[in-house]
Design a protein around this motif. Sequence first.
Motif, PDB file in Angstrom:
ATOM      1  N   ALA A  42       0.835  -1.206   0.000  1.00 52.59           N
ATOM      2  CA  ALA A  42       0.000   0.000   0.000  1.00 52.59           C
ATOM      3  C   ALA A  42       0.870   1.257   0.000  1.00 52.59           C
ATOM      4  CB  ALA A  42      -0.937  -0.006   1.199  1.00 52.59           C
ATOM      5  N   VAL A  43       1.931   1.249   0.765  1.00 51.19           N
ATOM      6  CA  VAL A  43       2.849   2.390   0.802  1.00 51.19           C
ATOM      7  C   VAL A  43       3.607   2.509  -0.517  1.00 51.19           C
ATOM      8  CG1 VAL A  43       4.953   3.298   1.890  1.00 51.19           C
ATOM      9  CG2 VAL A  43       3.094   2.405   3.302  1.00 51.19           C
ATOM     10  N   ASP A  44       4.151   1.380  -0.997  1.00 57.28           N
ATOM     11  CA  ASP A  44       4.926   1.385  -2.237  1.00 57.28           C
ATOM     12  C   ASP A  44       4.122   1.881  -3.435  1.00 57.28           C
ATOM     13  OD1 ASP A  44       7.120   0.393  -0.899  1.00 57.28           O
ATOM     14  OD2 ASP A  44       6.900  -1.656  -1.635  1.00 57.28           O
ATOM     15  N   ARG A  45       2.849   1.515  -3.471  1.00 52.92           N
ATOM     16  CA  ARG A  45       2.019   1.849  -4.635  1.00 52.92           C
ATOM     17  C   ARG A  45       1.046   2.995  -4.389  1.00 52.92           C
ATOM     18  NH1 ARG A  45       0.970  -3.873  -7.727  1.00 52.92           N
ATOM     19  NH2 ARG A  45       3.138  -4.549  -7.637  1.00 52.92           N
ATOM     20  N   GLY A  46       1.088   3.585  -3.218  1.00 55.22           N
ATOM     21  CA  GLY A  46       0.253   4.742  -2.923  1.00 55.22           C
ATOM     22  C   GLY A  46      -1.236   4.446  -2.876  1.00 55.22           C
ATOM     23  N   PHE A  47      -1.592   3.310  -2.281  1.00 51.61           N
ATOM     24  CA  PHE A  47      -3.003   2.930  -2.175  1.00 51.61           C
ATOM     25  C   PHE A  47      -3.771   3.943  -1.334  1.00 51.61           C
ATOM     26  CE2 PHE A  47      -2.838  -2.018  -2.619  1.00 51.61           C
ATOM     27  CZ  PHE A  47      -2.307  -1.879  -3.884  1.00 51.61           C
ATOM     28  N   ASP A  48      -4.987   4.197  -1.747  1.00 50.25           N
ATOM     29  CA  ASP A  48      -5.954   4.933  -0.943  1.00 50.25           C
ATOM     30  C   ASP A  48      -6.400   4.009   0.197  1.00 50.25           C
ATOM     31  OD1 ASP A  48      -9.164   5.515  -0.656  1.00 50.25           O
ATOM     32  OD2 ASP A  48      -8.011   7.333  -0.978  1.00 50.25           O
ATOM     33  N   VAL A  49      -6.983   4.567   1.231  1.00 53.55           N
ATOM     34  CA  VAL A  49      -7.444   3.767   2.369  1.00 53.55           C
ATOM     35  C   VAL A  49      -8.461   2.705   1.947  1.00 53.55           C
ATOM     36  CG1 VAL A  49      -9.283   5.357   3.088  1.00 53.55           C
ATOM     37  CG2 VAL A  49      -8.167   3.892   4.775  1.00 53.55           C
ATOM     38  N   THR A  50      -9.209   2.951   0.865  1.00 54.82           N
ATOM     39  CA  THR A  50     -10.230   1.995   0.416  1.00 54.82           C
ATOM     40  C   THR A  50      -9.669   0.917  -0.507  1.00 54.82           C
ATOM     41  OG1 THR A  50     -10.858   3.335  -1.496  1.00 54.82           O
ATOM     42  CG2 THR A  50     -12.049   3.732   0.578  1.00 54.82           C
ATOM     43  N   GLU A  51      -8.413   1.020  -0.905  1.00 53.18           N
ATOM     44  CA  GLU A  51      -7.791   0.003  -1.759  1.00 53.18           C
ATOM     45  C   GLU A  51      -7.160  -1.070  -0.887  1.00 53.18           C
ATOM     46  OE1 GLU A  51      -5.631   1.540  -5.406  1.00 53.18           O
ATOM     47  OE2 GLU A  51      -5.798   3.363  -4.176  1.00 53.18           O
ATOM     48  N   ARG A  52      -7.541  -2.307  -1.158  1.00 52.01           N
ATOM     49  CA  ARG A  52      -7.034  -3.429  -0.364  1.00 52.01           C
ATOM     50  C   ARG A  52      -6.634  -4.575  -1.278  1.00 52.01           C
ATOM     51  NH1 ARG A  52      -8.318  -3.090   5.266  1.00 52.01           N
ATOM     52  NH2 ARG A  52      -6.873  -4.849   5.322  1.00 52.01           N
ATOM     53  N   LEU A  53      -5.730  -5.403  -0.803  1.00 52.29           N
ATOM     54  CA  LEU A  53      -5.396  -6.645  -1.496  1.00 52.29           C
ATOM     55  C   LEU A  53      -6.375  -7.698  -1.004  1.00 52.29           C
ATOM     56  CD1 LEU A  53      -1.498  -6.778  -1.243  1.00 52.29           C
ATOM     57  CD2 LEU A  53      -2.901  -5.981  -3.157  1.00 52.29           C
ATOM     58  N   SER A  54      -7.167  -8.225  -1.903  1.00 49.57           N
ATOM     59  CA  SER A  54      -8.191  -9.182  -1.468  1.00 49.57           C
ATOM     60  C   SER A  54      -7.587 -10.453  -0.885  1.00 49.57           C
ATOM     61  CB  SER A  54      -9.161  -9.503  -2.605  1.00 49.57           C
ATOM     62  OG  SER A  54      -8.482 -10.117  -3.681  1.00 49.57           O
ATOM     63  N   CYS A  55      -6.393 -10.828  -1.350  1.00 46.70           N
ATOM     64  CA  CYS A  55      -5.784 -12.059  -0.839  1.00 46.70           C
ATOM     65  C   CYS A  55      -5.295 -11.911   0.598  1.00 46.70           C
ATOM     66  CB  CYS A  55      -4.637 -12.508  -1.740  1.00 46.70           C
ATOM     67  SG  CYS A  55      -3.137 -11.508  -1.613  1.00 46.70           S
ATOM     68  N   GLN A  56      -5.144 -10.688   1.064  1.00 42.18           N
ATOM     69  CA  GLN A  56      -4.641 -10.445   2.411  1.00 42.18           C
ATOM     70  C   GLN A  56      -5.720  -9.911   3.345  1.00 42.18           C
ATOM     71  OE1 GLN A  56      -1.280 -11.219   3.289  1.00 42.18           O
ATOM     72  NE2 GLN A  56      -1.539 -12.215   1.304  1.00 42.18           N
ATOM     73  N   SER A  57      -6.939  -9.778   2.840  1.00 43.66           N
ATOM     74  CA  SER A  57      -8.029  -9.166   3.602  1.00 43.66           C
ATOM     75  C   SER A  57      -9.068 -10.208   3.980  1.00 43.66           C
ATOM     76  CB  SER A  57      -8.702  -8.069   2.759  1.00 43.66           C
ATOM     77  OG  SER A  57      -7.757  -7.092   2.406  1.00 43.66           O
ATOM     78  N   TYR A  58      -9.334 -10.306   5.261  1.00 44.70           N
ATOM     79  CA  TYR A  58     -10.287 -11.284   5.765  1.00 44.70           C
ATOM     80  C   TYR A  58     -11.378 -10.554   6.542  1.00 44.70           C
ATOM     81  CZ  TYR A  58      -6.614 -14.453   4.363  1.00 44.70           C
ATOM     82  OH  TYR A  58      -5.678 -15.120   3.632  1.00 44.70           O
ATOM     83  N   PRO A  59     -12.469 -10.206   5.869  1.00 44.41           N
ATOM     84  CA  PRO A  59     -13.525  -9.425   6.519  1.00 44.41           C
ATOM     85  C   PRO A  59     -14.271 -10.229   7.583  1.00 44.41           C
ATOM     86  CG  PRO A  59     -14.235 -10.103   4.340  1.00 44.41           C
ATOM     87  CD  PRO A  59     -12.796 -10.511   4.474  1.00 44.41           C
ATOM     88  N   GLU A  60     -14.749  -9.500   8.573  1.00 45.04           N
ATOM     89  CA  GLU A  60     -15.548 -10.105   9.633  1.00 45.04           C
ATOM     90  C   GLU A  60     -17.003 -10.262   9.207  1.00 45.04           C
ATOM     91  OE1 GLU A  60     -14.914  -7.378  12.826  1.00 45.04           O
ATOM     92  OE2 GLU A  60     -12.773  -7.818  12.910  1.00 45.04           O
ATOM     93  N   ARG A  61     -17.432  -9.440   8.243  1.00 43.35           N
ATOM     94  CA  ARG A  61     -18.789  -9.482   7.698  1.00 43.35           C
ATOM     95  C   ARG A  61     -18.708  -9.173   6.211  1.00 43.35           C
ATOM     96  NH1 ARG A  61     -22.264  -5.770  11.579  1.00 43.35           N
ATOM     97  NH2 ARG A  61     -23.798  -6.196   9.974  1.00 43.35           N
ATOM     98  N   ASN A  62     -19.853  -9.144   5.549  1.00 44.29           N
ATOM     99  CA  ASN A  62     -19.886  -8.910   4.112  1.00 44.29           C
ATOM    100  C   ASN A  62     -19.399  -7.517   3.739  1.00 44.29           C
ATOM    101  OD1 ASN A  62     -20.914 -11.443   3.650  1.00 44.29           O
ATOM    102  ND2 ASN A  62     -23.021 -10.777   3.574  1.00 44.29           N
ATOM    103  N   LEU A  63     -18.795  -7.442   2.560  1.00 47.41           N
ATOM    104  CA  LEU A  63     -18.303  -6.195   1.994  1.00 47.41           C
ATOM    105  C   LEU A  63     -18.917  -5.985   0.626  1.00 47.41           C
ATOM    106  CD1 LEU A  63     -14.445  -6.666   2.371  1.00 47.41           C
ATOM    107  CD2 LEU A  63     -15.943  -5.494   3.958  1.00 47.41           C
ATOM    108  N   THR A  64     -18.883  -4.757   0.173  1.00 48.27           N
ATOM    109  CA  THR A  64     -19.169  -4.450  -1.229  1.00 48.27           C
ATOM    110  C   THR A  64     -17.844  -3.966  -1.804  1.00 48.27           C
ATOM    111  OG1 THR A  64     -21.433  -3.801  -0.716  1.00 48.27           O
ATOM    112  CG2 THR A  64     -20.534  -3.063  -2.829  1.00 48.27           C
TER     113      THR A  64
END
Length: 69
Positions: A42-64
């Motif tokens: 995220a730092v290297d590529r300048g991700f916005d707070v809403t940009e996430r890597l789906s392979c590293q993100s494990y939501p507790e509930r549903n997302l859009t």
Amino acid sequence: QQNSVEIDSSCGGMGTCGTCRVFVIEGLNYLPQRNEIEAEMAVDRGFDVTERLSCQSYPERNLTIQKPK
């Protein structure tokens, strides 16, 4: 993948390629903070707070999410 959402991933879910990047439209608060792998990209590529890597993100509930165009 568990929810039948097709998302590209050339590194096999290791968080090193960035091809699984998604924008979280709703439910960002259901995700834990970025882990070390995701935070570095995220730092290297300048991700916005809403940009996430789906392979590293494990939501507790549903997302859009939205895939980049």
